[in-house]
Design a protein around this motif. Structure first.
Motif, PDB file in Angstrom:
ATOM      1  N   VAL A 146       1.556  -6.772  10.218  1.00 16.91           N
ATOM      2  CA  VAL A 146       2.541  -5.809   9.584  1.00 16.91           C
ATOM      3  C   VAL A 146       3.969  -6.309   9.323  1.00 16.91           C
ATOM      4  N   GLU A 147       4.280  -6.310   7.854  1.00 19.95           N
ATOM      5  CA  GLU A 147       5.601  -6.771   7.656  1.00 19.95           C
ATOM      6  C   GLU A 147       6.758  -5.507   7.560  1.00 19.95           C
ATOM      7  N   SER A 148       6.139  -4.524   7.130  1.00 22.60           N
ATOM      8  CA  SER A 148       6.917  -3.010   7.167  1.00 22.60           C
ATOM      9  C   SER A 148       6.074  -2.136   6.877  1.00 22.60           C
ATOM     10  N   PRO A 149       6.450  -1.114   7.387  1.00 21.50           N
ATOM     11  CA  PRO A 149       7.519  -0.502   8.349  1.00 21.50           C
ATOM     12  C   PRO A 149       7.164  -0.359   9.835  1.00 21.50           C
ATOM     13  N   ASP A 150       7.988  -0.008  10.610  1.00 20.55           N
ATOM     14  CA  ASP A 150       8.038  -0.076  12.101  1.00 20.55           C
ATOM     15  C   ASP A 150       7.044   1.117  12.325  1.00 20.55           C
ATOM     16  N   ALA A 151       6.931   1.989  11.581  1.00 13.97           N
ATOM     17  CA  ALA A 151       6.121   3.491  11.696  1.00 13.97           C
ATOM     18  C   ALA A 151       4.454   2.958  11.676  1.00 13.97           C
ATOM     19  N   LEU A 152       4.329   2.037  10.846  1.00 14.08           N
ATOM     20  CA  LEU A 152       2.858   1.539  10.761  1.00 14.08           C
ATOM     21  C   LEU A 152       2.654   0.864  12.109  1.00 14.08           C
ATOM     22  N   VAL A 153       3.449   0.078  12.652  1.00 14.14           N
ATOM     23  CA  VAL A 153       3.246  -0.688  13.810  1.00 14.14           C
ATOM     24  C   VAL A 153       2.928   0.377  14.919  1.00 14.14           C
ATOM     25  N   ASP A 154       3.701   1.619  15.090  1.00 10.53           N
ATOM     26  CA  ASP A 154       3.605   2.427  16.137  1.00 10.53           C
ATOM     27  C   ASP A 154       2.123   3.084  15.885  1.00 10.53           C
ATOM     28  N   GLU A 155       1.753   3.371  14.747  1.00 11.85           N
ATOM     29  CA  GLU A 155       0.440   4.220  14.488  1.00 11.85           C
ATOM     30  C   GLU A 155      -0.584   3.309  14.778  1.00 11.85           C
ATOM     31  N   LEU A 156      -0.357   1.938  14.632  1.00  8.33           N
ATOM     32  CA  LEU A 156      -1.726   0.965  14.950  1.00  8.33           C
ATOM     33  C   LEU A 156      -1.666   0.963  16.482  1.00  8.33           C
ATOM     34  N   ARG A 157      -0.589   0.905  17.115  1.00  7.96           N
ATOM     35  CA  ARG A 157      -0.773   0.908  18.463  1.00  7.96           C
ATOM     36  C   ARG A 157      -1.397   2.208  19.172  1.00  7.96           C
ATOM     37  N   ARG A 158      -1.228   3.096  18.564  1.00  6.95           N
ATOM     38  CA  ARG A 158      -1.819   4.530  18.852  1.00  6.95           C
ATOM     39  C   ARG A 158      -3.224   4.514  18.597  1.00  6.95           C
ATOM     40  N   LEU A 189       0.947  -1.253   0.203  1.00  5.53           N
ATOM     41  CA  LEU A 189       0.086   0.061  -0.061  1.00  5.53           C
ATOM     42  C   LEU A 189       1.071   1.384   0.037  1.00  5.53           C
ATOM     43  N   ALA A 190       0.422   2.331  -0.783  1.00  2.00           N
ATOM     44  CA  ALA A 190       1.216   3.532  -0.787  1.00  2.00           C
ATOM     45  C   ALA A 190       0.064   4.593  -0.119  1.00  2.00           C
ATOM     46  N   SER A 191       0.333   5.309   0.702  1.00  3.94           N
ATOM     47  CA  SER A 191      -0.367   6.248   1.157  1.00  3.94           C
ATOM     48  C   SER A 191       0.436   7.657   1.360  1.00  3.94           C
ATOM     49  N   ASP A 192      -0.226   8.644   2.087  1.00  6.05           N
ATOM     50  CA  ASP A 192       0.207   9.887   2.191  1.00  6.05           C
ATOM     51  C   ASP A 192       1.206   9.827   3.494  1.00  6.05           C
ATOM     52  N   ASP A 193       0.634   8.875   4.445  1.00  2.86           N
ATOM     53  CA  ASP A 193       1.424   8.644   5.718  1.00  2.86           C
ATOM     54  C   ASP A 193       1.007   7.572   6.652  1.00  2.86           C
ATOM     55  N   ALA A 194       1.223   7.212   7.844  1.00  5.64           N
ATOM     56  CA  ALA A 194       0.987   6.020   8.498  1.00  5.64           C
ATOM     57  C   ALA A 194      -0.392   6.267   8.811  1.00  5.64           C
ATOM     58  N   ARG A 195      -0.716   7.194   9.200  1.00  5.99           N
ATOM     59  CA  ARG A 195      -2.094   7.370   9.663  1.00  5.99           C
ATOM     60  C   ARG A 195      -3.110   7.055   8.601  1.00  5.99           C
ATOM     61  N   SER A 196      -2.992   7.699   7.338  1.00  9.80           N
ATOM     62  CA  SER A 196      -3.890   7.278   6.212  1.00  9.80           C
ATOM     63  C   SER A 196      -3.883   5.697   6.103  1.00  9.80           C
ATOM     64  N   ALA A 197      -2.565   4.994   6.008  1.00 14.97           N
ATOM     65  CA  ALA A 197      -2.368   3.760   5.846  1.00 14.97           C
ATOM     66  C   ALA A 197      -3.261   2.906   6.947  1.00 14.97           C
TER      67      ALA A 197
END
Length: 338
Positions: A298-310, A277-285
């Protein structure tokens, strides 16, 4: 007289169906001589139809732009297609077409035979307003589409993604509606390469009558042969944030559910697929993935993991109680029978 009138209508229909015809082609389709074709063309021109004649090598007859719109001759399938298209025009992403499309539809349905009105009524169409305001000017879209149809070189002013203005000479090949945007597949003469251009970022240089003035060109074959697939490959990576997840759901189900066009779905098995997936930022994804209504890893990246935890913490607070740690499952113990 009746035969001549019917033949003129047939000739007009053929001229509307294709950008250009040679005299022998028209004669063969109408079952007459080329001399009769020339006479009928003169009669149409006498009725103020703007039939242009090119006597050069490979030239022929074409219906040009006149001072007024001539009557359009549509067969049954074409009339149904036009009516359905007008009904969906409100969600097309083209500015200023909603009310105009409705007015045109009213005129068309007023003269349609009952059998065609029944066919159209049997095709229910619902439109959803786009999430972003329409940004494509209808006159620009029409001019670019005309250049594609007539195979004329187009000179344009184009604004790149980083805001840099450029002047380009292109061979427009095909328009593609992708997501909520319009793209033009074209051959860039200066760069000698294929380009996928956002129509809302280009301004064509046209004659006072709104038509392109460039020379004709021989159409090139789009790589792969499919304009939509070509655009999909080119625009899939235009967003800055990219992520990969493994989803516990069939690939067709995920493709039907996911609402962004910036995605690739690869089947891993009957009940599993990988989503890039391509998006504007982790929040959109995170928002897009939450809408899948399926488990994913999540396979990558860690920024998506952090956003999903939030997001998970926010959802937990929304239900009014703190998250409870998962309790380990303790297997029952057997007791000896006394």
């Amino acid at each position: 007289m009746l035969e001549t009138s019917a033949r003129l209508l047939r000739l007009l229909s053929l001229l509307q169906a294709r950008p250009e015809w040679t005299g022998p082609e028209l004669a063969e389709r109408m079952g007459v001589t080329t001399r009769t074709v020339r006479r009928d063309v003169d009669k149409l021109r006498g009725l103020d139809y703007p039939v242009e004649v090119d006597f050069g090598p490979g030239g022929g007859y074409r219906l040009g732009a006149g001072a007024a719109l001539p009557p359009l001759l549509l067969d049954d399938d074409e009339a149904v297609a036009v009516a359905v298209t007008l009904r969906t025009a409100a969600g097309s992403g083209v500015a200023g077409t909603g009310e105009t499309a409705l007015a045109a539809l009213v005129k068309l349905e007023r003269i349609l035979p009952a059998r065609l009105r029944h066919r159209i009524a049997a095709m229910p169409v619902a439109t959803v307003a786009p999430r972003v305001a329409p940004s494509v000017d209808a006159s620009v879209l029409a001019a670019v589409g005309g250049a594609c149809r007539d195979r004329r070189v187009l000179e344009i002013d184009y604004t790149a993604r980083d805001g840099t203005p450029t002047r380009r000479r292109i061979e427009p090949i095909h328009l593609v509606a992708w997501g909520r945007r319009w793209y033009l597949v074209a051959w860039d003469r200066d760069r000698e390469d294929w380009r996928t251009l956002r129509v809302d970022r280009l301004v064509p240089r046209l004659a006072p009558d709104g038509l392109p003035t460039g020379p004709r060109f021989a159409p090139r074959e789009i790589p792969g042969g499919d304009p939509a697939a070509f655009v999909a490959d080119r625009v899939a990576d235009v967003r800055p944030f990219r992520c990969v997840v493994r989803v516990a759901a069939p690939a067709p189900q995920v493709r039907a559910t996911i609402w962004t066009d910036q995605v690739r779905v690869d089947e891993l098995g009957p009940q599993e697929c990988r989503v890039s997936l391509a998006s504007d930022d982790a929040r959109s994804a995170a928002l897009i993935l939450t809408g899948l209504d399926a488990d994913f890893v999540v396979e990558s990246p860690d920024a998506l993991v952090d956003e999903l935890r939030r997001v998970a913490d926010r959802y937990t607070r929304a239900v009014g109680r703190p998250a409870q740690p998962a309790q380990p499952i303790v297997p029952p113990t057997s007791q000896p029978i006394p």
